[in-house]
Each structure stands twice: as structure tokens, then as C-alpha cells.
Design an enzyme around this catalytic site. Structure first.
Site, PDB file in Angstrom:
ATOM      1  N   CYS A   1      -2.581  -4.970  -8.515  1.00 11.80           N
ATOM      2  CA  CYS A   1      -2.228  -3.553  -8.487  1.00 11.80           C
ATOM      3  C   CYS A   1      -2.436  -2.894  -9.844  1.00 11.80           C
ATOM      4  CB  CYS A   1      -0.788  -3.370  -8.007  1.00 11.80           C
ATOM      5  SG  CYS A   1       0.434  -4.297  -8.950  1.00 11.80           S
TER       6      CYS A   1
ATOM      7  N   SER B   1       0.819  -1.208   0.000  1.00 15.91           N
ATOM      8  CA  SER B   1       0.000   0.000   0.000  1.00 15.91           C
ATOM      9  C   SER B   1       0.856   1.263   0.000  1.00 15.91           C
ATOM     10  CB  SER B   1      -0.905   0.005   1.230  1.00 15.91           C
ATOM     11  OG  SER B   1      -0.147   0.216   2.409  1.00 15.91           O
TER      12      SER B   1
ATOM     13  N   GLU C   1       6.820  -0.513  -5.172  1.00 13.40           N
ATOM     14  CA  GLU C   1       5.681  -0.624  -6.095  1.00 13.40           C
ATOM     15  C   GLU C   1       4.426  -0.599  -5.236  1.00 13.40           C
ATOM     16  OE1 GLU C   1       3.754  -3.856  -9.086  1.00 13.40           O
ATOM     17  OE2 GLU C   1       5.862  -3.354  -9.451  1.00 13.40           O
TER      18      GLU C   1
END
Length: 474
Positions: A278, A223, A244
């Protein structure tokens, strides 16, 4: 019920912490194992093992390290079905879909490790005066890989290749929500003791690992909030971080494309793994000329994404990972409806146990809604009709996130214009396209640090230069 252990210096051992966490099957809501909550002492032991093992690992010939990694990849491939079943049990991913991603990750591990054989670990540049400069790239030392729950095996394998091939050792900390497959992955490990170590736990392990003074690089996927903490911790010690983080990936659908085929592709990008990727398609901008046909086909496609336990034949979507994640999806849908959006498919939770939520299509959405601004990480496909391709690109570019984007168009000029979207990766006419040569760096709140291909080796090494003069100056 099995209590999971850490792998430190090649030995499986109990955590030194005093907390155990339930690992819950999200399809049944039943606990399937217990894992340690983690502690600083566990991390210190694992880092010490990695530091001790690193010089001998780096001293091996490059080809030897690559051979070790490739041999491990072959063993993992033989157990892909077992690992996919464990992922299903811990986070709900259908077994067949999990197997596909694991197969891809194994191939990616071998490919990324193999890239070391052509990487410039040592180069010599000759100078006109007869001197020369040797450019050497050294391993960093002990590194950390902290992975999320949505792809427990894939994310570990995706990070390890360049780090290990470059001569680093690693401490891996998987998500506390999905440690089963990570434990089995490292039960299959055949590398020398201490080269890869596994520490289980939540932030009680992740925080000390990310901030450890002997960890030279942290490769973190997760996150935005947690990523900021990792970045702050590594920055305090002037150590590296590859982050990331979240995404709110846009899709732009141009006029002239086949609306049904494009809708099927978008449904896959929005609903696969129950939207828990994601790079899931979370904002969909469709040209008004094809909007009606596209939405009709998208609604039809959503109905084919059957929910259920991922062990069952024919299930396309498993549950969300937990009640907290389902509550985010609920909140985004409720907010959109309150602000004028229309539910065209899904939107109604099934009765019974399990954290299920159906594939849902929303129309009439705008940028005032949570579903267009915050990462959902669930099976929602919000559609915005735009008057032109340029308008779609402009609205797709309005985001604090910049992980990836997808554009469907047959117009070469529009393909060129798609590169203007501020994202690490832009896919044209194929979501998740590309090969092992791809490299990128997320933009905005989606992270920092280039990765992939040569960039992954640049991140995993420290360059130095040795200048040799032609003769002693008089």
C-alpha cells in the site's frame, strides 16, 4: 487437496457455509488448497466465542497478557521460514523477502504489546479543591481484524498487539486469496481459547463480521471501495473503525542527491513485493538537474529485479497475486502509452504460466494518465521531471490519497517543507524508516483512524472519568 478450517473457541472446525474457494499459487496457476467462502453463521459463532472469552482475558493482570502475547511471538519466530514459504505459495512473495517482513512483524508484535506496560490505563489528576479525577481506559470488548492478501502474516501481527494487550478479544478474517499462512499462524497460537478466533472466507464472511452488532471495533486494511462499506457498517452501529486503504504514494527527488543511490532506493520502493504494497512508490517526481542520471540508473536497477517463482534462489520479484491484478497493471501501462508516455524498461509480459509482469519504468507521464491517479499495486515506476523541488512537493500533494510519501533531499529547508505533503507518514531519505513510536492517520481516501504507538491503544480502549469530591457540598 487440503480444505482449510475455521478456529473458533480454540477448536478447528469446518465452515457452516456451502461454498469452497480454490487457493491458487500465482506462480503456477495451480490450486494448492481449498478454503470456505464463509457465511454469517461462521461469523456469529466466532464472535460469540470472542465475547465469552473477553471478560476473563481482560481480568488478567496486564503483565500476564503481555507475557502471553510475547510467548506467542517467540513461537511464531521459530516458524518464520515455514510461514514465509506458505506466503510464497499463496501470493507469490519470494521466500527470503517474506522472511524479512515476518521477522520485522514478530519484533513489532512484541514491541507494540510491550508498550502497554507504559500506557496510561489509569491516571489520577488532583484538583486544587482537594478532589481528584481518575481517568480509566477500558477494553472495548470483542473486536475484528480484516487483513489483505499482500502481507498475510505481517498485517495480522501488526494489528493484534495493542488490541490484545488492552484486554480485547479478536476475530480475524484474512483475505480469501491468502489464507494458508494465517491458518498456520493460528495453529501456533498459545493464547486461551476464544481470545483469538479465525474465520475464513470472502465478503460472505467479511461483511457480516464488519457489521456485527457485538463487534466494537473493526481494524480493516484493504481497498477504498471495501473500506467505505466497512465504515458504513460500523457507523450504522456507532462502533469504531480503523481503516487503512489505498495509496498512490509520491516520491520527490531533489537536486543535489546522488542519483544512482537514490534510483536504487526508489527501485526497491517501487518493485519490492512486485509493487503490491500500500505504500509502494507509485508517483516519482524528479528535479530536472538530476533527472537524466536518475532515470538511467532507475532503468538499470529495474533490470536487476529478476522474475520467477519465489521459492527459487535469486528471484527478486514473484508474480502478481492473480490475473485481475495483472490486468490492472496492463491497463495502466496501455493508457499511459496511448497518452504519450514512453516505456524505458519492462512493459512486456513473459510467456508461460504465472501472473508475472516485469519491473517497468515509464517516462513522459502526466496527471491525465491512470498510472498517476489510480492505485496500480504493481511493479510500475512512472517518472515526472519537475523544474524545482517546490514544484515536486506541489505535484506530490495533488492526490485524493494520503497514505505516505518519501522525499530525498540534502537541504534542511526542503526537509522541513516535505511535512506539507498531506500524508499519514512522510519519510525523508529512507523509505519505511522509523521505529515503534511512530503514529499516524491516513489522509483523504487512504483511510481514517489514528494508529501506531499510543494512538493504537487509544483506539483499542474507551476512556471514562471518575470524579471524587473532597467533601460533600453543604
Amino acid at each position: 487437496m487440503k480444505t482449510l478450517q475455521n478456529l473458533i473457541d480454540g477448536i478447528w472446525e469446518d465452515s457452516l457455509g456451502d461454498t469452497l474457494l480454490d487457493v491458487v499459487n500465482p506462480a503456477t496457476e495451480n490450486a494448492v488448497a481449498r478454503a470456505p467462502g464463509g457465511c454469517r453463521d461462521d461469523v456469529d459463532r466466532a464472535v460469540a466465542a470472542a465475547v465469552q472469552a473477553q471478560p476473563a482475558w481482560a481480568a488478567l493482570l496486564l503483565a500476564e497478557r503481555v507475557a502471553w502475547i510475547s510467548a506467542w511471538a517467540d513461537v511464531v519466530a521459530e516458524h518464520a521460514d515455514e510461514l514465509a514459504e506458505l506466503e510464497c505459495r499463496e501470493m507469490g512473495k519470494p521466500v527470503g523477502i517474506g522472511r524479512t517482513f515476518i521477522d520485522g512483524a514478530v519484533a513489532g508484535l512484541k514491541a507494540s504489546a510491550g508498550q502497554a506496560l507504559s500506557y496510561g490505563f489509569e491516571e489520577t489528576v488532583a484538583h486544587d479543591d482537594g478532589g481528584s479525577t481518575r481517568i480509566l481506559r477500558h477494553p472495548l470488548g470483542a473486536t475484528a481484524v480484516i487483513t489483505p492478501w499482500n502481507f498475510p502474516v505481517t498485517m495480522v501481527l501488526g494489528a493484534l498487539g495493542p488490541l490484545l494487550a488492552a484486554g480485547n478479544t479478536v476475530v480475524v478474517k484474512p483475505s480469501e486469496k491468502s489464507p494458508l499462512s494465517a491458518v498456520r499462524l493460528f495453529e501456533l497460537l498459545n493464547l486461551p481459547p476464544g481470545v483469538v478466533n479465525l474465520v475464513l472466507g470472502d465478503a460472505r464472511a467479511g461483511g457480516p463480521l464488519a457489521e456485527h452488532e457485538q463487534i466494537q471495533l473493526v481494524h480493516f486494511t484493504g481497498s477504498v471501495e471495501a473500506g467505505r462499506k466497512v465504515g458504513a457498517g460500523t457507523g450504522e452501529r456507532l462502533h469504531r473503525a480503523v481503516l487503512e486503504l489505498g495509496g498512490k504514494d509520491p516520491v520527490v527527488v531533489d537536486a543535489g542527491v546522488d542519483p544512482r543511490a537514490t534510483a536504487a532506493a526508489v527501485a526497491f520502493g517501487a518493485f519490492i513485493n512486485t509493487g503490491q504494497i500500500c505504500t509502494s512508490m507509485e508517483r516519482i517526481y524528479v528535479h530536472e538537474e538530476v533527472a537524466d542520471a536518475f532515470v538511467e540508473a532507475l532503468v538499470e536497477a529495474a533490470g536487476t529485479y529478476t522474475m520467477g517463482d519465489g521459492h527459487d534462489e535469486g528471484v527478486m520479484m514473484g508474480p502478481l497475486v492473480d490475473e485481475r491484478q495483472r490486468d490492472i497493471v496492463r491497463r495502466h501501462v496501455a493508457d499511459a502509452v496511448e497518452r504519450g508516455a514512453t516505456i524505458r524498461a519492462g512493459g512486456v509480459e513473459p510467456a508461460g504460466r504465472g501472473f508475472f509482469y516485469p519491473a517497468t519504468v515509464l517516462t513522459g507521464v502526466d496527471e491525465s494518465m491512470l498510472v498517476m491517479n489510480e492505485e496500480t499495486f504493481g511493479p510500475l515506476a512512472p517518472v515526472v521531471v519537475v523544474p524545482s523541488f517546490a514544484a515536486g512537493i506541489e505535484r506530490a500533494s495533488r492526490s485524493r490519497f494520503g497514505l505516505a510519501a518519501t522525499v530525498y533531499t540534502d537541504d534542511p529547508d526542503h526537509m522541513a517543507a516535505a511535512a506539507r505533503i498531506p500524508a499519514g507518514v512522510v519519510w525523508i531519505n529512507q523509505w519505511q524508516g522509523g521505529g515503534p513510536e511512530r503514529l499516524y492517520e491516513p489522509a483523504g481516501d487512504s483511510g481514517m483512524g489514528a494508529t501506531g504507538a499510543v494512538a493504537a491503544y487509544d483506539a483499542a480502549t474507551r476512556p471514562s472519568s471518575v470524579h471524587i469530591a473532597a467533601r460533600l457540598a453543604s
